[in-house]
Design a protein around this motif. Structure first.
Motif, PDB file in Angstrom:
ATOM      1  N   THR A  13       0.834  -1.188   0.000  1.00 19.83           N
ATOM      2  CA  THR A  13       0.000   0.000   0.000  1.00 19.83           C
ATOM      3  C   THR A  13       0.873   1.244   0.000  1.00 19.83           C
ATOM      4  O   THR A  13       2.076   1.180   0.262  1.00 19.83           O
ATOM      5  CB  THR A  13      -0.935  -0.006   1.226  1.00 19.83           C
ATOM      6  OG1 THR A  13      -1.905   1.038   1.084  1.00 19.83           O
ATOM      7  CG2 THR A  13      -0.149   0.230   2.513  1.00 19.83           C
ATOM      8  N   GLU A  14       0.239   2.347  -0.300  1.00 21.12           N
ATOM      9  CA  GLU A  14       0.976   3.608  -0.312  1.00 21.12           C
ATOM     10  C   GLU A  14       0.867   4.311   1.035  1.00 21.12           C
ATOM     11  O   GLU A  14      -0.144   4.167   1.751  1.00 21.12           O
ATOM     12  CB  GLU A  14       0.426   4.520  -1.416  1.00 21.12           C
ATOM     13  CG  GLU A  14       0.734   4.012  -2.815  1.00 21.12           C
ATOM     14  CD  GLU A  14       0.229   4.969  -3.888  1.00 21.12           C
ATOM     15  OE1 GLU A  14       0.632   4.781  -5.052  1.00 21.12           O
ATOM     16  OE2 GLU A  14      -0.553   5.873  -3.559  1.00 21.12           O
ATOM     17  N   MET A  15       1.868   5.062   1.334  1.00 21.87           N
ATOM     18  CA  MET A  15       1.888   5.825   2.583  1.00 21.87           C
ATOM     19  C   MET A  15       0.609   6.652   2.708  1.00 21.87           C
ATOM     20  O   MET A  15       0.154   7.269   1.738  1.00 21.87           O
ATOM     21  CB  MET A  15       3.108   6.746   2.588  1.00 21.87           C
ATOM     22  CG  MET A  15       3.306   7.507   3.865  1.00 21.87           C
ATOM     23  SD  MET A  15       4.857   8.416   3.866  1.00 21.87           S
ATOM     24  CE  MET A  15       4.511   9.678   2.679  1.00 21.87           C
ATOM     25  N   GLY A  16       0.040   6.644   3.899  1.00 25.16           N
ATOM     26  CA  GLY A  16      -1.157   7.414   4.155  1.00 25.16           C
ATOM     27  C   GLY A  16      -2.441   6.609   4.055  1.00 25.16           C
ATOM     28  O   GLY A  16      -3.489   7.052   4.543  1.00 25.16           O
ATOM     29  N   GLN A  17      -2.358   5.434   3.441  1.00 28.55           N
ATOM     30  CA  GLN A  17      -3.552   4.607   3.291  1.00 28.55           C
ATOM     31  C   GLN A  17      -3.833   3.828   4.574  1.00 28.55           C
ATOM     32  O   GLN A  17      -2.945   3.566   5.381  1.00 28.55           O
ATOM     33  CB  GLN A  17      -3.379   3.626   2.128  1.00 28.55           C
ATOM     34  CG  GLN A  17      -3.224   4.292   0.777  1.00 28.55           C
ATOM     35  CD  GLN A  17      -4.447   5.105   0.399  1.00 28.55           C
ATOM     36  OE1 GLN A  17      -5.568   4.594   0.403  1.00 28.55           O
ATOM     37  NE2 GLN A  17      -4.245   6.377   0.106  1.00 28.55           N
ATOM     38  N   GLU A  18      -5.083   3.445   4.722  1.00 27.70           N
ATOM     39  CA  GLU A  18      -5.480   2.614   5.865  1.00 27.70           C
ATOM     40  C   GLU A  18      -5.219   1.146   5.539  1.00 27.70           C
ATOM     41  O   GLU A  18      -5.461   0.694   4.420  1.00 27.70           O
ATOM     42  CB  GLU A  18      -6.963   2.815   6.167  1.00 27.70           C
ATOM     43  CG  GLU A  18      -7.457   1.951   7.323  1.00 27.70           C
ATOM     44  CD  GLU A  18      -8.936   2.190   7.619  1.00 27.70           C
ATOM     45  OE1 GLU A  18      -9.295   3.336   7.976  1.00 27.70           O
ATOM     46  OE2 GLU A  18      -9.734   1.238   7.517  1.00 27.70           O
ATOM     47  N   VAL A  19      -4.727   0.429   6.522  1.00 29.13           N
ATOM     48  CA  VAL A  19      -4.458  -1.003   6.384  1.00 29.13           C
ATOM     49  C   VAL A  19      -5.203  -1.741   7.489  1.00 29.13           C
ATOM     50  O   VAL A  19      -5.127  -1.355   8.663  1.00 29.13           O
ATOM     51  CB  VAL A  19      -2.954  -1.312   6.507  1.00 29.13           C
ATOM     52  CG1 VAL A  19      -2.705  -2.810   6.487  1.00 29.13           C
ATOM     53  CG2 VAL A  19      -2.171  -0.625   5.390  1.00 29.13           C
ATOM     54  N   THR A  20      -5.924  -2.780   7.112  1.00 29.23           N
ATOM     55  CA  THR A  20      -6.591  -3.629   8.110  1.00 29.23           C
ATOM     56  C   THR A  20      -6.133  -5.065   7.936  1.00 29.23           C
ATOM     57  O   THR A  20      -6.218  -5.617   6.840  1.00 29.23           O
ATOM     58  CB  THR A  20      -8.115  -3.560   7.982  1.00 29.23           C
ATOM     59  OG1 THR A  20      -8.547  -2.208   8.201  1.00 29.23           O
ATOM     60  CG2 THR A  20      -8.778  -4.457   9.021  1.00 29.23           C
ATOM     61  N   MET A  21      -5.631  -5.627   9.009  1.00 33.14           N
ATOM     62  CA  MET A  21      -5.210  -7.027   9.014  1.00 33.14           C
ATOM     63  C   MET A  21      -6.158  -7.806   9.910  1.00 33.14           C
ATOM     64  O   MET A  21      -6.568  -7.323  10.964  1.00 33.14           O
ATOM     65  CB  MET A  21      -3.771  -7.138   9.534  1.00 33.14           C
ATOM     66  CG  MET A  21      -2.755  -6.558   8.564  1.00 33.14           C
ATOM     67  SD  MET A  21      -1.102  -6.392   9.256  1.00 33.14           S
ATOM     68  CE  MET A  21      -1.223  -4.759   9.980  1.00 33.14           C
TER      69      MET A  21
END
Lengths: 115, 110
Positions: A13-21
């Motif tokens: 993903t790109e910096m600033g994006q939300e990530v959900t694991m």
């Protein structure tokens, strides 16, 4: 053979994006741990839940990380906004730790790359 | 809270050589001790564990560990390693959460 299931296996993903694991612990286990593994820091404990209640999240940067267990079959770790330094492998582990002597069972991890 | 110290960062040895990895933990009362192994690209797996009783613990794949209370140590051993033992090895201590050492990378040369 019961296993801890983690999704996704890989995330770019790109910096600033939300990530959900996401993590599905082994059925019947009442403790869930989130660990982060990097070459520089090794294995770091981010958060620990028992019976779905967060007991220790002192290892987690509070401003951008959050961990929850909406139900006994799902644990989530969210990063918002993500940064390149968050790139790591994130492991979820579950156990049955009523007496602190049960081993943890680890998932296969989510390899996160933040560009 | 417990802390764990692993002595070696990287160990390189030949097949059939003997292996010993050091692990020391900080004092904190009753301890539950573990060794985990992580093969390249895989998740952590339990090798062996110690809770009480016989201080010499046998695990999977021919590994054993000895708990020496007076030295706060829980060293891992294998008499004769194989190429397939190439992995990273983690010592861990459990009080209310599992605390890991920094890990030791073991490379076995064929």
């Amino acid at each position: 053979d019961a296993r801890v299931t983690q999704t996704p296996r890989h995330k770019v993903t790109e910096m600033g994006q939300e990530v959900t694991m996401r993590c599905q612990p082994i059925l019947g286990h009442n403790t869930v741990f989130w660990y982060r593994q990097t070459m520089m820091q090794g294995l770091e404990l981010l958060a620990y839940f028992r019976n779905r209640a967060p007991l220790d999240d002192s290892g987690m940067p509070k401003d951008r990380f959050s961990a929850e267990m909406p139900d006994a079959t799902l644990a989530t770790l969210k990063i918002q906004p993500s940064e390149p330094r968050d790139s790591a492998v994130y492991f979820c582990a579950s156990g049955s730790m009523s007496s602190y002597n049960s081993p943890l069972h680890f998932g296969n991890g989510t390899r996160l790359t933040v560009t | 809270a417990q802390s764990v110290s692993q002595h070696n960062h990287h160990v390189i040895l030949s097949e059939a050589a003997s292996l010993e990895l050091g692990c020391n933990y900080s004092y904190g009362g009753t301890v539950n001790l573990f060794w985990y192994v992580q093969y390249p690209g895989q998740h952590l797996q339990l090798l062996l564990k110690y809770f009480s009783g016989d201080p010499l613990v046998k695990g999977i794949k021919g590994f054993e560990a000895e708990f020496i209370k007076s030295k706060f140590s829980f060293n891992l051993r294998k008499p004769s390693v194989q190429w397939s033992d190439t992995a990273e090895y983690f010592c861990a201590v459990n009080d209310y959460k599992l605390s890991f050492g920094a890990g030791t990378t073991v490379t076995v040369r064929a």
